[in-house]
Design an enzyme around this catalytic site. Structure first.
Site, short mmCIF file in Angstrom:
data_model
loop_
_atom_site.label_atom_id
_atom_site.label_comp_id
_atom_site.label_asym_id
_atom_site.label_seq_id
_atom_site.Cartn_x
_atom_site.Cartn_y
_atom_site.Cartn_z
N LYS A 24 55.46 158.66 27.87
CA LYS A 24 56.35 158.45 29.03
C LYS A 24 57.28 159.64 29.20
O LYS A 24 57.52 160.41 28.26
CB LYS A 24 57.18 157.17 28.87
CG LYS A 24 58.11 157.12 27.64
CD LYS A 24 59.48 157.74 27.82
CE LYS A 24 60.28 157.76 26.54
NZ LYS A 24 61.40 158.68 26.52
N GLY A 114 60.36 163.12 22.43
CA GLY A 114 61.05 162.50 23.57
C GLY A 114 60.07 161.88 24.54
O GLY A 114 60.42 161.55 25.67
N ASP A 151 62.80 151.45 23.36
CA ASP A 151 61.77 151.85 24.32
C ASP A 151 60.49 151.02 24.19
O ASP A 151 59.58 151.15 25.02
CB ASP A 151 61.39 153.33 24.12
CG ASP A 151 62.50 154.27 24.53
OD1 ASP A 151 63.52 153.80 25.08
OD2 ASP A 151 62.35 155.49 24.31
P1 ATP Z 1 61.60 158.39 22.01
O1 ATP Z 1 61.13 159.17 23.19
O2 ATP Z 1 61.30 156.91 22.11
O3 ATP Z 1 63.01 158.70 21.61
P2 ATP Z 1 60.17 160.26 20.37
O4 ATP Z 1 58.94 160.52 21.17
O5 ATP Z 1 61.28 161.25 20.49
O6 ATP Z 1 60.71 158.81 20.74
P3 ATP Z 1 58.60 159.57 18.09
O7 ATP Z 1 57.39 160.41 18.26
O8 ATP Z 1 58.47 158.13 18.42
O9 ATP Z 1 59.84 160.18 18.86
O10 ATP Z 1 59.08 159.77 16.57
C1 ATP Z 1 60.41 159.70 16.11
C2 ATP Z 1 60.39 159.62 14.59
O11 ATP Z 1 59.84 158.37 14.20
C3 ATP Z 1 59.52 160.70 13.95
O12 ATP Z 1 60.35 161.61 13.32
C4 ATP Z 1 58.62 159.98 12.96
O13 ATP Z 1 58.87 160.38 11.63
C5 ATP Z 1 58.97 158.49 13.08
N1 ATP Z 1 57.80 157.63 13.38
C6 ATP Z 1 57.65 156.38 12.96
N2 ATP Z 1 56.52 155.85 13.42
C7 ATP Z 1 55.91 156.78 14.18
C8 ATP Z 1 54.70 156.81 14.93
N3 ATP Z 1 53.85 155.77 14.98
N4 ATP Z 1 54.43 157.92 15.63
C9 ATP Z 1 55.29 158.96 15.60
N5 ATP Z 1 56.42 159.00 14.87
C10 ATP Z 1 56.75 157.91 14.17
#
Ligand code: ATP
Length: 301
Positions: A24, A114, A151
């Site tokens: 997203k 993100g 989210d």
């Molecule tokens: P958001 O946009 O919801 O803030 P994001 O895209 O920035 O999320 P994610 O990729 O969801 O961030 O990962 C954030 C942290 O969560 C990572 O540092 C990782 O170590 C941990 N994590 C736990 N489960 C997962 C997963 N299934 N996939 C990716 N990261 C994960």
């Protein structure tokens, strides 16, 4: 993608079920308030993207009482820190099912970028388990989703949606799910969402028109020139300041045709909105030749 043998709750399911976990962007992300408990009240417009997406599979042959996580990506934890593990363990408790689940994640969504990758994977697990066991109503599933992360509920039904509070109000926006012509650029360093929220300043929006209705109109009309100036993220200022390479990326995207460039969630992924798929593709080519193989560059539309 699904090929599982669905059984009733008393039987042990077999086979493997799979689901595409989309990513997203937030076309709008406004911080409304910092609460005393550290949470932030926000208002956002989530927009789902099929590219990049992960594939999440659950098979039912792990040792009794266990939840295993299999993911080749070095930054994705394969223990109880994984959001999929959290979702599965909460599902097992709420549905009173003993787990013996192996969850495989094929990771394409940049980690900590993100773009909601972990949240989307967790929602996919909840959907796959509930399709298999059919033990929880939609409301109960949403509550579990929210307890895993703010989210996660959006990804249970990933259509363009507005959300408020700390993620507890979520409403389909009623606009086409086809994204505007976009280029995503995701640099490979992580940004902590907690850091971004802590350093964001809440702008004074009194007397200013509400961007959301205008944005929904522009999306309905597919009027990308009207959409572009409305795209906004309150987290961007602090994150762009901390990571000058993002400012450089934005400048290059604007030079090569982007109407606007904004941070996705807490970053570091940034997205540009373009007038046409052709101009997005041309900009992506220019960005690839400038940056080389890193960062990850996607043209979702
Ligand atoms: P958001 O946009 O919801 O803030 P994001 O895209 O920035 O999320 P994610 O990729 O969801 O961030 O990962 C954030 C942290 O969560 C990572 O540092 C990782 O170590 C941990 N994590 C736990 N489960 C997962 C997963 N299934 N996939 C990716 N990261 C994960």
């Amino acid at each position: 993608m699904e090929n599982a043998v669905m059984n009733d709750k008393s039987e042990k399911p077999s086979g493997t079920v799979s689901l595409r976990a989309v990513s997203k962007i937030n076309l709008l992300l406004e911080i409304k308030d910092k609460r005393p408990d550290g949470y932030h009240e926000i208002r956002t417009l989530f927009f789902p993207l099929k590219n990049p997406s992960d594939t999440v599979s659950v098979s039912f042959d792990a040792p009794p009482g266990t939840i295993e996580i299999v993911c080749a990506h070095p930054e994705v934890p394969s223990d109880s820190r994984n959001l999929c593990w959290k979702a599965a363990s909460k599902y097992a408790a709420a549905a009173a099912v003993a787990p013996s689940w192996r969850i495989a994640i094929e990771k394409n969504i940049p980690v900590a970028g993100g773009m909601g990758g972990g949240s989307s994977d967790a929602a996919a697990v909840l959907l796959l388990l509930n399709r298999t066991f059919n033990a929880l109503e939609a409301d109960a599933l949403s509550k579990i989703a929210l307890s895993v992360g703010a989210d996660v509920p959006f990804f249970l039904n990933p259509v363009p949606s507005s959300a408020g509070g700390v993620g507890e109000t979520l409403e389909p926006a009623g606009v086409p799910a086809e994204p505007p012509p976009l280029v995503m650029v995701s640099h490979l360093f992580p940004v902590s969402a907690a850091w971004a929220y802590k350093h964001a300043s809440i702008p004074d929006r009194r007397g200013r028109p509400d961007a959301m209705p205008e944005m929904l109109r522009a999306l309905k009309d597919k009027d990308w020139k009207k959409l572009a100036p409305l795209v906004h993220n309150d987290l961007a200022l602090a994150v762009f300041k901390k990571f000058p390479v993002l400012e450089m990326t934005r400048a290059l995207m604007l030079e090569t045709g982007a109407l606007t460039v904004e941070l996705s969630g807490s970053g570091p992924a940034v997205f540009g909105v373009y007038e046409s798929p052709a101009s997005a593709a041309e900009s992506a080519r220019a960005l690839r030749s400038n940056f080389g193989p890193s960062p990850a560059i996607f043209t979702p539309a």
